[in-house]
Structures are given as structure tokens and as C-alpha cells.
Design a protein around this motif. Structure first.
Motif, PDB file in Angstrom:
ATOM      1  N   ALA A 139       9.189   0.099  -4.598  1.00  0.00           N
ATOM      2  CA  ALA A 139       7.957   0.709  -4.833  1.00  0.00           C
ATOM      3  C   ALA A 139       7.186  -0.193  -5.381  1.00  0.00           C
ATOM      4  CB  ALA A 139       8.270   2.429  -4.153  1.00  0.00           C
ATOM      5  N   ASP A 140       7.383  -0.806  -6.064  1.00  0.00           N
ATOM      6  CA  ASP A 140       6.897  -1.978  -6.819  1.00  0.00           C
ATOM      7  C   ASP A 140       5.729  -2.776  -6.882  1.00  0.00           C
ATOM      8  OD1 ASP A 140       7.954  -3.621  -5.477  1.00  0.00           O
ATOM      9  OD2 ASP A 140       9.094  -5.097  -6.592  1.00  0.00           O
ATOM     10  N   GLY A 141       4.728  -1.602  -6.048  1.00  0.00           N
ATOM     11  CA  GLY A 141       3.459  -2.262  -6.568  1.00  0.00           C
ATOM     12  C   GLY A 141       2.918  -3.124  -5.122  1.00  0.00           C
ATOM     13  N   ILE A 142       1.591  -3.232  -6.100  1.00  0.00           N
ATOM     14  CA  ILE A 142       0.477  -4.384  -5.196  1.00  0.00           C
ATOM     15  C   ILE A 142       0.936  -5.828  -4.929  1.00  0.00           C
ATOM     16  CG2 ILE A 142      -1.037  -4.182  -6.689  1.00  0.00           C
ATOM     17  CD1 ILE A 142      -3.327  -4.814  -4.917  1.00  0.00           C
TER      18      ILE A 142
ATOM     19  N   TYR B  88      -6.040  -6.095  -0.841  1.00  0.00           N
ATOM     20  CA  TYR B  88      -4.944  -4.748  -0.089  1.00  0.00           C
ATOM     21  C   TYR B  88      -4.374  -6.339   0.678  1.00  0.00           C
ATOM     22  CZ  TYR B  88      -8.786  -6.249   3.329  1.00  0.00           C
ATOM     23  OH  TYR B  88      -9.838  -6.834   4.548  1.00  0.00           O
ATOM     24  N   VAL B  89      -3.411  -5.446   1.495  1.00  0.00           N
ATOM     25  CA  VAL B  89      -2.296  -5.808   2.674  1.00  0.00           C
ATOM     26  C   VAL B  89      -3.511  -6.530   3.988  1.00  0.00           C
ATOM     27  CG1 VAL B  89      -0.682  -5.986   4.012  1.00  0.00           C
ATOM     28  CG2 VAL B  89      -0.299  -5.400   1.563  1.00  0.00           C
ATOM     29  N   GLN B  90      -4.060  -7.084   4.103  1.00  0.00           N
ATOM     30  CA  GLN B  90      -4.963  -7.348   5.436  1.00  0.00           C
ATOM     31  C   GLN B  90      -4.197  -7.602   6.286  1.00  0.00           C
ATOM     32  OE1 GLN B  90      -7.676 -10.435   5.482  1.00  0.00           O
ATOM     33  NE2 GLN B  90      -9.155 -10.091   6.457  1.00  0.00           N
ATOM     34  N   GLN B  91      -3.371  -8.614   6.505  1.00  0.00           N
ATOM     35  CA  GLN B  91      -2.398  -8.439   7.882  1.00  0.00           C
ATOM     36  C   GLN B  91      -0.408  -8.026   7.816  1.00  0.00           C
ATOM     37  OE1 GLN B  91      -1.016 -13.199   7.976  1.00  0.00           O
ATOM     38  NE2 GLN B  91       1.182 -12.472   8.685  1.00  0.00           N
TER      39      GLN B  91
ATOM     40  N   MET C 178      -3.916  -1.133   0.173  1.00  0.00           N
ATOM     41  CA  MET C 178      -5.545  -1.117   1.014  1.00  0.00           C
ATOM     42  C   MET C 178      -6.312  -0.535   0.115  1.00  0.00           C
ATOM     43  SD  MET C 178      -5.259   3.054   1.408  1.00  0.00           S
ATOM     44  CE  MET C 178      -3.122   2.867   2.509  1.00  0.00           C
ATOM     45  N   PRO C 179      -7.642  -0.914   0.310  1.00  0.00           N
ATOM     46  CA  PRO C 179      -8.777  -0.656  -0.778  1.00  0.00           C
ATOM     47  C   PRO C 179      -8.660   1.113  -1.523  1.00  0.00           C
ATOM     48  CG  PRO C 179      -9.654  -2.287   1.021  1.00  0.00           C
ATOM     49  CD  PRO C 179      -8.791  -1.534   1.171  1.00  0.00           C
ATOM     50  N   PRO C 180      -9.568   1.638  -2.008  1.00  0.00           N
ATOM     51  CA  PRO C 180      -9.418   3.027  -2.604  1.00  0.00           C
ATOM     52  C   PRO C 180     -10.878   3.824  -1.924  1.00  0.00           C
ATOM     53  CG  PRO C 180     -10.646   1.433  -4.352  1.00  0.00           C
ATOM     54  CD  PRO C 180      -9.642   0.455  -3.199  1.00  0.00           C
ATOM     55  N   SER C 181     -11.346   3.050  -1.297  1.00  0.00           N
ATOM     56  CA  SER C 181     -12.824   3.529  -0.397  1.00  0.00           C
ATOM     57  C   SER C 181     -12.814   4.986   0.271  1.00  0.00           C
ATOM     58  CB  SER C 181     -13.076   2.136   0.635  1.00  0.00           C
ATOM     59  OG  SER C 181     -13.486   1.586   0.107  1.00  0.00           O
TER      60      SER C 181
END
Length: 395
Positions: free
Chosen positions: A154-157, A265-268, A288-291
Motif C-alpha cells: 500500500a505504498d502509493g503511486i 495514473y496507471v493507464q495500462q 487514477m486521476p482525482p477527477s
């Protein structure tokens, strides 16, 4: 007692720790930072995230922190309302309304549910062996190697655990825009929560229960940039002439409060959210984007579903496969929706903005219910079981 090591003490990691602890596992959270004080600002807990927190007994506590029960919506930089939303309509459609709170508040609530010795800060951790059916997973820390029947990345982006499990994966890509965030005193001012969409620019302001305001902004700029003077000065240049209360929010902020981050973000999609005895969750698995405001909510969902599938002392392999099967399709759908919305919010051409705003206004004329339909399949998620918060044996 089966042991779980959680690498990362953010919202997803702590939720996983609480859920696994309630399931009867011995949990240890390894957090690189010297404290759990989050480097962040506000977070929106949506109805799906609240239902996930219900499973560990924290949903109602979070709902009580809702600061606004009334209308909000989307505006133009001049202040005209493009579309109105209503918290009551959200509650009717999805069971509850959105709750905006400071990340530190949620971190404190989760930490309080864990044993005092469950969280070790100032402890960077490296996955050295993902384990297998015949051996535990191994994590290296400054004080030596530690083994566990389950490791949660759970270590982030910029997840190092993800890189170890799937070195062939390309990682994250730039979403095309940068964000700024801050939490400031509201000065007693009352205003309806809103997002304001301009040409390649976005601003959002939301009241918090504690009397402060959470504000965020986005701009389509090249990645890696920094303001020549300060990020607050940059925000004044970009948004200082926009409608009230934006100038007042900027006046209440200090340069030190502004956080700037390129959105990646993770696109693939990853081939799986697990390998060996290791599971990935949150941004480590599906940044993911924050949108759509779903990053934290999806991490909370991940944690609850992971704990739901985990057996007692048995090989976790089949359970982790079930976790991937549950979570990978759903989260990647939310990633794609978020990316599409992000592109719409940051349209730069004049013609594109006029078309976008006309479409929003057209949908808005049908009322909140039409606007809320865009969140069907996201906010209506239900957890796999209602609660195990009160089970003394964690089963």
C-alpha cells in the motif's frame, strides 16, 4: 496467529490493517515517514467508501463529519451556475451524501482502531521475496528481515512493491494536468460547495465540518514545472479574478500550505493485483486521476474486499486470486472514467469549452438526478458483507 505486514501507512494501508486485524490477523504497518501525519489535504468519502467503512464500524462516524447538507454544483469562472447538485438527491440515489474531511482526521480514526504497537513509523521496507505456497513473503527493514503469511503493498503511486512484483509493467503516465491543494480557515464565510471549470483550468472549494475550507485546482501544464516565485502566487495568477469565494480562499492561504503535484495514473492495467503472498491496493495497484474523487474510496474498498477473502492460516493464493478477480475490473473501469472526466475538465480550446459547458448546462436542466446518473456503477457499490466490526474473534 497468521501475520500480515502492510507496507505503507496511508488510508488504504491503515484500512487494510484494521480490516485484517478484525479478521484475527496480527498486523504490522511499516511506514517510511517519521509520523502518520499525512502530507495531503482534504478527501471526499463517497457513499461507496462509507459503506466499505461500515464493515469495520467507522461509516457512521465519518457520516457525522459531513459539513454541508444542501445545494452545490458546477460554475463558470464568472460565477454562473452551469448545473446544480443537491446532497439530498445524492442520498436518495446512493444512500448517503459525500463527506469532505481532512485526511488527517480519517488517518486518526483508523489508527485508533489498531493496537498501540501495530504501526511502526520511520521504517522503510523493501519486498525481497513475494513468497509462495511453501514459504512466507519476506520484507527487509533497517532492523532486519521480517516474514509474514501475507504482505500488502500500500505504498502509493510510486510503489516499490509494485515494481518488484511486476518489473515489466511501464508504471504510471502523466494525465496531462497538475493539481494544487490546500486547507485554509474559512473566516466564518458560508458558501455552497462547487467546482468551477475554465479553459484548461479547474477550481473546487468545499467547506469542512471544523470550519475550514478545502480547495483544489488543476491546470493543463507540462509535467515537472514549478512556479518561479511561489505556488500561491501562481494560483493568484491563474484564478485570482475568478468568482467569490476563490479570491478570499487565496487570501486566506499561505505559500507553505499549497501542495502541488503532477497527476499520474496507471493507464495500462497490471496483469494482477497479487503475486505469491503479496497483494497490492490503492494507488500502488490502480492510481487514477482525482477527477471523480475516487482514489481514496477505491483504496478503502480494496482493503475491505481483501480482508473478506483472506482465510485463517491457510495458503492465501486462492484468496488473492479472488481478490484480483473482484477488484481489477472494477478499479480499472473507475480509472478510465476518471481519465475521461479529467480530459473534459481541462479542455483548452474556446470551442471545446463552449460545447462542454453547453452539454453540462443541458444535462443540468433535467435536475440533479440526471447529473448523478454519471456515477451509477461507482457510488452504488456494495461491500461483500455488511459488518464484522463487532465480532470478537474477527471471523
Amino acid at each position: 496467529m497468521a501475520r500480515a505486514l502492510i507496507v505503507g501507512g496511508g488510508i488504504g494501508g491503515l484500512t487494510a490493517a484494521v480490516a485484517l486485524h478484525r479478521r484475527g490477523r496480527q498486523v504490522t504497518v511499516l511506514e517510511r515517514a517519521e509520523s502518520l501525519e499525512p502530507v495531503g489535504a482534504g478527501i471526499s468519502i463517497a457513499p461507496n467508501g462509507q459503506r466499505a467503512l461500515d464493515v469495520i464500524g467507522l461509516g457512521d462516524t465519518v457520516r457525522e463529519l459531513a459539513a454541508w447538507q444542501g445545494p452545490g454544483g458546477m460554475r463558470t469562472p464568472g460565477g454562473r451556475w452551469l448545473a446544480r447538485t443537491d446532497s439530498a438527491a445524492t442520498a436518495r440515489r446512493f444512500g448517503s451524501t459525500l463527506v469532505l474531511l481532512h485526511r488527517a482526521t480519517l488517518i486518526e480514526l483508523l489508527r485508533a482502531e489498531l493496537p498501540a504497537d501495530a504501526v511502526r513509523t520511520g521504517t522503510p521496507a523493501e519486498l525481497t521475496d513475494p513468497g509462495d505456497v511453501d514459504r512466507p513473503a519476506t520484507v527487509s527493514t533497517p532492523t532486519g528481515e521480517e516474514q509474514a503469511e501475507l504482505v500488502v503493498g500500500a505504498d502509493g503511486i510510486n510503489s516499490a512493491v509494485r515494481g518488484t512484483l511486476f518489473p515489466e509493467h511501464p508504471g504510471t503516465v502523466y494525465a496531462g494536468f497538475t493539481t494544487w491543494r490546500c486547507v485554509v480557515p474559512s473566516g466564518g464565510r458560508e458558501f455552497a460547495p462547487h467546482e468551477t471549470w475554465g479553459r484548461g483550468l479547474l477550481w473546487g472549494t468545499h467547506p469542512l465540518k471544523d470550519g475550514r475550507s478545502y480547495a483544489y485546482a488543476a491546470a493543463t501544464v507540462p509535467p515537472g514545472g514549478r512556479a518561479p516565485d511561489s505556488e500561491l502566487a501562481e494560483l493568484r495568477r491563474l484564478f485570482g479574478s475568478w468568482h467569490d469565494p476563490i479570491p478570499a480562499i487565496l487570501d486566506a492561504a499561505t505559500a507553505e500550505q499549497i501542495l502541488r503535484n503532477d497527476v499520474r495514473y496507471v493507464q495500462q492495467p497490471l496483469p494482477a493485483f497479487h503475486r505469491g503472498r503479496v497483494a497490492l491496493l490503492g494507488d500502488a495497484a490502480h492510481a487514477m486521476p482525482p477527477s471523480l474523487g475516487q482514489g481514496g474510496n477505491q483504496a478503502i474498498e480494496d482493503a475491505i474486499v481483501l480482508a473478506h477473502h483472506m482465510p485463517g492460516d491457510a495458503d492465501p493464493g486462492p484468496a488473492l486470486a479472488a481478490y484480483t478477480a473482484d477488484r481489477l475490473p472494477r478499479t480499472m473501469d473507475v480509472v478510465r472514467r476518471s481519465a475521461r472526466t479529467g480530459r473534459a475538465t481541462t479542455v483548452r480550446s474556446r470551442a471545446g469549452v463552449l460545447l462542454r459547458d453547453a452539454m453540462i448546462a443541458g444535462v443540468g436542466r433535467f435536475g440533479s438526478s440526471m447529473m448523478l446518473r454519471t456515477f451509477d456503477g461507482v457510488l452504488d457499490w456494495q461491500p461483500p458483507e455488511r459488518t464484522y466490526a463487532a465480532r470478537p474473534d474477527g471471523r
